[in-house]
Design a protein around this motif. Structure first.
Motif, PDB file in Angstrom:
ATOM      1  N   CYS A  47       0.853  -1.304  -0.077  1.00 31.00           N
ATOM      2  CA  CYS A  47      -0.048  -0.031   0.096  1.00 31.00           C
ATOM      3  C   CYS A  47       0.768   1.198  -0.115  1.00 31.00           C
ATOM      4  O   CYS A  47       0.406   2.325   0.251  1.00 31.00           O
ATOM      5  N   HIS A  48       2.346   0.958  -0.368  1.00 25.48           N
ATOM      6  CA  HIS A  48       3.131   2.334  -0.496  1.00 25.48           C
ATOM      7  C   HIS A  48       2.818   2.873  -1.686  1.00 25.48           C
ATOM      8  O   HIS A  48       2.905   2.475  -2.664  1.00 25.48           O
ATOM      9  N   PRO A  49       2.899   4.293  -1.593  1.00 24.52           N
ATOM     10  CA  PRO A  49       2.763   5.062  -2.852  1.00 24.52           C
ATOM     11  C   PRO A  49       3.827   4.783  -3.773  1.00 24.52           C
ATOM     12  O   PRO A  49       3.952   5.322  -4.936  1.00 24.52           O
ATOM     13  N   ASP A  50       5.209   4.641  -3.275  1.00 18.00           N
ATOM     14  CA  ASP A  50       6.334   4.412  -4.247  1.00 18.00           C
ATOM     15  C   ASP A  50       6.280   3.076  -4.986  1.00 18.00           C
ATOM     16  O   ASP A  50       7.006   2.871  -5.956  1.00 18.00           O
ATOM     17  N   GLY A  51       5.197   2.318  -4.617  1.00 14.97           N
ATOM     18  CA  GLY A  51       4.982   0.800  -5.525  1.00 14.97           C
ATOM     19  C   GLY A  51       3.901   0.354  -5.057  1.00 14.97           C
ATOM     20  O   GLY A  51       3.953  -0.798  -4.280  1.00 14.97           O
ATOM     21  N   PRO A  52       2.457   0.486  -5.413  1.00 13.64           N
ATOM     22  CA  PRO A  52       1.283   0.090  -4.969  1.00 13.64           C
ATOM     23  C   PRO A  52       1.045  -1.440  -5.510  1.00 13.64           C
ATOM     24  O   PRO A  52       1.363  -1.531  -6.663  1.00 13.64           O
ATOM     25  N   SER A  53       0.369  -2.127  -5.050  1.00 12.30           N
ATOM     26  CA  SER A  53      -0.272  -3.418  -5.494  1.00 12.30           C
ATOM     27  C   SER A  53      -1.585  -2.942  -5.971  1.00 12.30           C
ATOM     28  O   SER A  53      -2.301  -2.212  -5.584  1.00 12.30           O
ATOM     29  N   TYR A  54      -1.944  -3.670  -6.959  1.00  7.00           N
ATOM     30  CA  TYR A  54      -3.595  -3.536  -7.700  1.00  7.00           C
ATOM     31  C   TYR A  54      -4.216  -4.665  -7.587  1.00  7.00           C
ATOM     32  O   TYR A  54      -3.816  -5.718  -7.571  1.00  7.00           O
ATOM     33  N   LEU A  55      -5.662  -4.491  -7.524  1.00  6.55           N
ATOM     34  CA  LEU A  55      -6.532  -5.427  -7.789  1.00  6.55           C
ATOM     35  C   LEU A  55      -6.751  -5.698  -9.183  1.00  6.55           C
ATOM     36  O   LEU A  55      -6.455  -5.013 -10.142  1.00  6.55           O
ATOM     37  N   PRO A  56      -7.778  -6.767  -9.650  1.00  6.05           N
ATOM     38  CA  PRO A  56      -7.700  -7.198 -10.904  1.00  6.05           C
ATOM     39  C   PRO A  56      -8.472  -6.225 -11.690  1.00  6.05           C
ATOM     40  O   PRO A  56      -8.401  -5.921 -12.985  1.00  6.05           O
ATOM     41  N   ASP A  57      -9.296  -5.206 -11.040  1.00 11.30           N
ATOM     42  CA  ASP A  57      -9.785  -3.975 -11.771  1.00 11.30           C
ATOM     43  C   ASP A  57      -9.099  -2.743 -11.842  1.00 11.30           C
ATOM     44  O   ASP A  57      -9.586  -2.026 -12.288  1.00 11.30           O
ATOM     45  N   THR A  59      -7.919  -1.226  -9.328  1.00  9.42           N
ATOM     46  CA  THR A  59      -8.079  -0.277  -8.002  1.00  9.42           C
ATOM     47  C   THR A  59      -6.584  -0.650  -7.278  1.00  9.42           C
ATOM     48  O   THR A  59      -6.057  -1.733  -7.179  1.00  9.42           O
ATOM     49  N   MET A  60      -6.232   0.212  -6.633  1.00  6.93           N
ATOM     50  CA  MET A  60      -4.925  -0.023  -5.931  1.00  6.93           C
ATOM     51  C   MET A  60      -5.295  -0.554  -4.594  1.00  6.93           C
ATOM     52  O   MET A  60      -6.818  -0.275  -4.061  1.00  6.93           O
TER      53      MET A  60
END
Length: 301
Positions: A41-51, A53-54
């Motif tokens: 959840c870090h702004p330098d490298g977020p993970s994303y959901l399939p749609d 969305t971060m």
């Protein structure tokens, strides 16, 4: 939703290679491919959901999905990465919460490494081989003899290292790890082998800050049995196909598939799971099961 499959942000640091793409199925055009932030959840490298969305935005809208134990933290507490060190990573140290909040306006960084694979003869640096004075440390940094007093540890697949803030460390060439850490991106480089960055200039060092936060001692011994690692920010275990558990209201469950393939079932959903996949089971989802020939790192708070 009970099971969220996450897509990582990736980094092309100069010491990276290609194994995250070839061995772990990470989808990225970056070359080199050094890191994949598979739970972030870090702004330098977020993970994303399939749609698209971060994960950070999803948890902001659904805070209960992180679990009640996450409420004590100002932000989501964990960040997990794949790291492929084709070449030596800089020798570095991370500050404590107190120092980082005062000087960097974010939290410090305690972390752990789990070795996924390594070349024959591979090693990493983990603290010092004996206690040294600040004066000697400063001199060795100046004259490029720092590595002579570091604790060089040979590694093999399955090794685990817990690295509290203040511990000098470096992953050396030929090692692939999972890193589970505090949600922070504060790193102080002490030594970088004289390398230059993409701009042709020597990469920045942070010696002054490092000297202020570094433990100048051998690493402490840790026994977290039956867990791989456990601290205020994360608890990490290794599980295999045939594992069952419960995602109760206290914590999410992160499952990062490190070997093989199988299926993950929870809340009436069943998804295919293969090496390199990162899954986030929302808190309160109830019973889940991992089946098949796979192995995974399981992380909770």
């Amino acid at each position: 939703m009970s099971i969220l499959k996450l897509t990582p942000s990736c980094k092309d640091y100069l010491w990276g290679g290609s194994r995250l793409r070839t061995d772990f199925g990470v989808q990225s055009d970056l070359n080199p491919l050094a890191e994949a932030w598979v739970l972030s959840c870090h702004p330098d490298g977020p993970s994303y959901l399939p749609d698209g969305t971060m994960l950070a935005d999803y948890l902001a809208a659904h805070p209960e999905a992180a679990g009640t134990d996450c409420k004590k933290f100002e932000m989501f507490p964990v960040l997990t990465k794949f790291i492929d060190a084709k070449n030596n990573i800089s020798i570095q140290v991370h500050p404590s919460n107190e120092y980082a909040l005062e000087h960097e306006h974010q939290y410090g960084k305690t972390e752990m490494w789990y070795v996924l694979d390594c070349e024959p003869g591979a090693f990493l640096y983990y603290g010092f081989d004996h206690e040294i004075s600040r004066e000697e440390l400063e001199e060795r940094i100046r004259n490029n003899t720092l590595t002579e007093v570091l604790n060089a540890v040979p590694v093999k697949k399955g090794d685990c290292f817990f690295i509290p803030s203040g511990t000098l460390h470096a992953i050396c060439k030929g090692v692939v790890v999972v890193e589970v850490q505090q949600n922070s991106n504060v790193t102080y480089r002490v030594y970088d082998y004289g390398r230059v960055g993409a701009d042709g200039k020597p990469r920045a060092l942070h010696v002054k800050q490092a000297l202020e936060v570094m433990r100048r001692t051998p690493p402490e011994q840790h026994d977290f049995s039956p867990h791989l690692a456990k601290c205020d920010y994360f608890t990490v275990d290794v599980v295999a196909g045939g594992h069952t558990g419960t995602a109760d209201e206290t914590s999410f469950v992160s499952l990062l598939i490190t070997e093989g393939e199988g299926r993950l079932t929870c809340g009436g959903e069943t998804v295919q799971a293969k090496k390199g996949d990162s899954f986030f089971i929302t808190a309160g989802s109830g019973a889940y099961a991992l089946t098949g020939s796979c192995k995974a790192l399981l992380t909770t708070v």
